[in-house]
Design an enzyme around this catalytic site. Structure first.
Site, mmCIF file in Angstrom:
data_model
loop_
_atom_site.group_PDB
_atom_site.id
_atom_site.type_symbol
_atom_site.label_atom_id
_atom_site.label_comp_id
_atom_site.label_asym_id
_atom_site.label_seq_id
_atom_site.Cartn_x
_atom_site.Cartn_y
_atom_site.Cartn_z
ATOM 1 N N THR A 63 0.847 -1.187 0.000
ATOM 2 C CA THR A 63 0.000 0.000 0.000
ATOM 3 C C THR A 63 0.877 1.230 0.000
ATOM 4 O OG1 THR A 63 -1.592 1.299 1.232
ATOM 5 C CG2 THR A 63 -0.245 -0.199 2.532
ATOM 6 N N GLU A 87 -4.944 -2.789 4.264
ATOM 7 C CA GLU A 87 -4.617 -3.468 5.529
ATOM 8 C C GLU A 87 -5.795 -4.240 6.090
ATOM 9 O OE1 GLU A 87 -3.931 -0.447 4.662
ATOM 10 O OE2 GLU A 87 -1.986 0.252 5.394
ATOM 11 N N LYS A 106 -6.064 10.810 -2.768
ATOM 12 C CA LYS A 106 -6.530 9.643 -3.511
ATOM 13 C C LYS A 106 -7.283 10.097 -4.750
ATOM 14 C CE LYS A 106 -7.777 4.994 -2.591
ATOM 15 N NZ LYS A 106 -8.551 4.052 -1.819
ATOM 16 N N TRP A 155 -3.198 6.372 -5.105
ATOM 17 C CA TRP A 155 -2.622 7.317 -4.149
ATOM 18 C C TRP A 155 -1.540 8.196 -4.754
ATOM 19 C CZ3 TRP A 155 -5.197 7.982 0.107
ATOM 20 C CH2 TRP A 155 -5.883 6.913 0.706
HETATM 21 P P1 AMP Z 1 -6.488 1.505 -0.074
HETATM 22 O O1 AMP Z 1 -5.656 0.944 0.995
HETATM 23 O O2 AMP Z 1 -5.712 1.978 -1.260
HETATM 24 O O3 AMP Z 1 -7.619 0.608 -0.436
HETATM 25 O O4 AMP Z 1 -7.164 2.849 0.490
HETATM 26 C C1 AMP Z 1 -7.913 2.871 1.669
HETATM 27 C C2 AMP Z 1 -8.368 4.275 1.965
HETATM 28 O O5 AMP Z 1 -9.217 4.755 0.928
HETATM 29 C C3 AMP Z 1 -9.158 4.417 3.223
HETATM 30 O O6 AMP Z 1 -8.349 4.474 4.370
HETATM 31 C C4 AMP Z 1 -9.898 5.716 2.967
HETATM 32 O O7 AMP Z 1 -9.073 6.838 3.212
HETATM 33 C C5 AMP Z 1 -10.183 5.640 1.472
HETATM 34 N N1 AMP Z 1 -11.528 5.072 1.248
HETATM 35 C C6 AMP Z 1 -11.844 3.797 0.943
HETATM 36 N N2 AMP Z 1 -13.184 3.654 0.804
HETATM 37 C C7 AMP Z 1 -13.728 4.872 1.029
HETATM 38 C C8 AMP Z 1 -15.072 5.389 1.052
HETATM 39 N N3 AMP Z 1 -16.140 4.632 0.786
HETATM 40 N N4 AMP Z 1 -15.222 6.701 1.360
HETATM 41 C C9 AMP Z 1 -14.170 7.497 1.623
HETATM 42 N N5 AMP Z 1 -12.895 7.073 1.615
HETATM 43 C C10 AMP Z 1 -12.668 5.780 1.319
#
Ligand code: AMP
Length: 547
Positions: free
Chosen positions: A188, A333, A442, A447
């Site tokens: 990540t 995670e 994001k 990211w």
């Molecule tokens: P990743 O590890 O790349 O899947 O990213 C996870 C992060 O994406 C989370 O900690 C949030 O900051 C953001 N995220 C994921 N789903 C949502 C959602 N439905 N609404 C807002 N932020 C989200």
């Protein structure tokens, strides 16, 4: 005093999912738009199991992969990628799924850090492989995920997937070992510094898949046809490649073509009932549907996550196309699922506007995930639907550390993972994200590290201080805005800064806006106050949006 029960202590093995699918849903298909030529390929779970056993033999005998070793994929969603999920983990090794959108330098770093022994890649990525292969000393074999007729697309010495498995029989005794052994590795970059590796176990992936299959979570079922647009290099495509064969759902794999027309064609031709992906993809599809007067009548539900569900998107799909939009929240995670939004029976009599307010929340906690919301001092806050704080989670599919010991500060002393999201919870377990404490942006599901961008900008002769914050964008959910305090004697010249950044960061990281500020807001500890910057630029609109 407790007494020991007599239930069998049988380890949860990923290979058992595919064995079950082959036995009980053997004819249920995986349909792939082949990444190498766009043609449609079909095979049932029975045939998939046979091919996966051939692959496991080849991994062991030809590539000499041993238990615990890492094998990487740089690949789209396809039946071959699916076979690699099961073949690699099933024989005891670890599948490391790589995000091809990363900078090549970071890719090389990641393959080396993972200790990857072999890399399987799709034809689309042949130029990328030719650029990085000579720098990846630990990788012994590169395998093109196609047949040998496509091998001329790549200069690096490669095997073809079909040749590799053709030499081996479809007999393989899946080993049984500790269910806590690593099955998958996914890095990540959702925080600062080098990406961190999350190691999933056989147990965690199976428990997560079982939770996904509950009615109020994903619950596709054997009548369902699922098209995961979410890539298999993003947190195991949200667990769908495990949940679907477990429940006997049909899988439709879009390969390399994620554009509106291609996705629409598959939705229609395969009668897809359920789709999953980040908001940007659904915005693209919506634009296509509206411009071309098309429908998606087979689709019943869309699982949307990775970023917040935009209200306009929710209204358009539900009101114009009769598709239920379901928001989910999670992270790499967390395997990834933490919450999924499903209205409760008590909401049945609410007005449409009230229901929309509920659907815009990130969702209700999925059983298996424990959550608490804490203030800056670590005190737990009430579930009152108003008290926002840092989100901490724990559970059998939540990571307890990172590969090779990185990022220990993400975990509390009492065993909770700090998500970097800020939210409140209400009395029904609905979580609403209100902010993010991690310094990242994001965009379209991927990211961008604010700090890397800032460091790059600091090398420009005119820049005294640079800070990057995410601002809302209608297409990408969020894009970077760079705020600069100039050195004395310099005039604002955004083009020169963009040009300077161009050679140092991937093109899609370049800020969509550059603003100049007389005095950067600085906090007590000498750090730039990003919260203050977000306040100052609260109404900021990117130039391309204005246009
Ligand atoms: P990743 O590890 O790349 O899947 O990213 C996870 C992060 O994406 C989370 O900690 C949030 O900051 C953001 N995220 C994921 N789903 C949502 C959602 N439905 N609404 C807002 N932020 C989200």
């Amino acid at each position: 005093m407790t007494i020991r029960a007599h239930m069998m202590d049988q380890p949860l093995m990923i290979s058992d999912i595919l064995r079950h699918a082959a036995n009980c849903h053997g004819e249920t298909q995986i349909i792939t738009r082949l990444p190498e030529n766009g043609e449609i390929h079909r095979q049932g779970y029975f045939q998939t199991h046979e091919r996966t056993k051939q692959l496991a033999n080849a991994l062991k005998k030809k590539l000499k992969i041993k238990s615990g070793e890492r094998v990487s994929t740089i690949a789209w969603n396809s039946h071959r990628h699916f076979e690699l999920y099961y073949g690699i983990s099933g024989m005891g090794a670890v599948i490391h799924t790589v995000n091809p959108r990363l900078d090549p330098k970071q890719l090389i770093w990641m393959l080396e850090h993972a200790g990857s022994k072999a890399v399987f890649f799709d034809k689309t990525f042949a130029p990328l492989i030719d650029g990085i292969a000579k720098h990846c000393k630990g990788v012994k074999n590169w395998i093109l995920m196609s047949d040998k007729s496509h091998l001329d697309c790549v200069s690096t010495k490669c095997l073809s997937y079909e040749e590799l498995i053709a030499d081996y029989p479809a007999e393989f005794d899946w080993p049984v070992f500790d269910e806590n052994a690593a099955a998958g590795l996914c890095y990540t970059s959702g925080t600062t510094g080098d990406p961190k590796g999350v190691l999933y176990s056989h147990r965690s992936n199976i428990l997560h898949a079982m939770a996904c299959n509950s009615a109020d979570v994903i619950g596709v079922g054997s009548r369902g046809v699922m098209l995961p647009v979410v890539p298999m290099f993003h947190v195991n495509a949200w667990g769908i490649p495990y949940a679907c064969p477990m429940s006997g759902a049909t899988l439709v794999m879009p390969g390399a073509q994620m554009d509106g027309p291609s996705i629409h064609e598959l939705l229609e031709s395969e009668n897809v009932t359920y789709v999953a992906g980040v908001p940007t993809v659904w915005l693209g599809l919506l634009e296509y549907l509206q411009k071309n007067n098309k429908r998606i009548d087979s689709v019943q539900r869309v699982l949307i996550g990775g970023s917040a569900l935009p209200e306009a998107l929710l209204r358009a799909y539900e009101d114009e196309y009769g598709v239920e939009m379901q928001q989910g929240w999670g992270m790499t995670e967390m395997s990834p699922l933490g919450t999924v939004n499903v209205p409760l029976p008590k909401h049945d009599d609410l007005s449409r506007e009230e229901i929309i307010k509920i659907k815009l929340k990130q969702g209700r906690l999925v059983y298996g995930v424990g959550m608490r919301i804490v203030d800056d001092e670590g005190n737990e806050l009430p579930w009152d639907g108003a008290s926002s704080g840092h989100v901490q989670v724990r559970g059998p599919w939540v990571s307890s550390g990172y590969f090779r010991g990185a990022g220990a500060d993400s975990f509390t002393k009492d065993g909770w993972f700090q998500t970097g999201d800020v939210a409140h919870l209400d009395g029904d377990g609905y979580m609403t994200i209100t902010d993010r404490s991690k310094d990242v942006i994001k965009t379209g599901g991927e990211w961008i590290s604010s700090i890397d961008l800032e460091n790059a900008a600091m090398g420009h002769p005119s820049v005294a201080m640079a800070a990057v914050v995410g601002r809302p964008h209608p297409k990408w959910q969020e894009r970077p805005l760079m705020v600069i305090q100039l050195r004395e004697g310099f005039e604002p010249d955004p083009n020169s800064i963009l040009e300077y950044l161009s050679g140092q960061v991937p093109k899609w990281w370049l800020p969509d806006g550059i603003e100049f500020i007389d005095e950067m807001p600085i906090g007590a500890t000498g750090k730039i106050l990003k919260t203050k910057l977000r306040e100052i630029y609260a109404d900021y609109v990117f130039p391309d949006v204005d246009a």
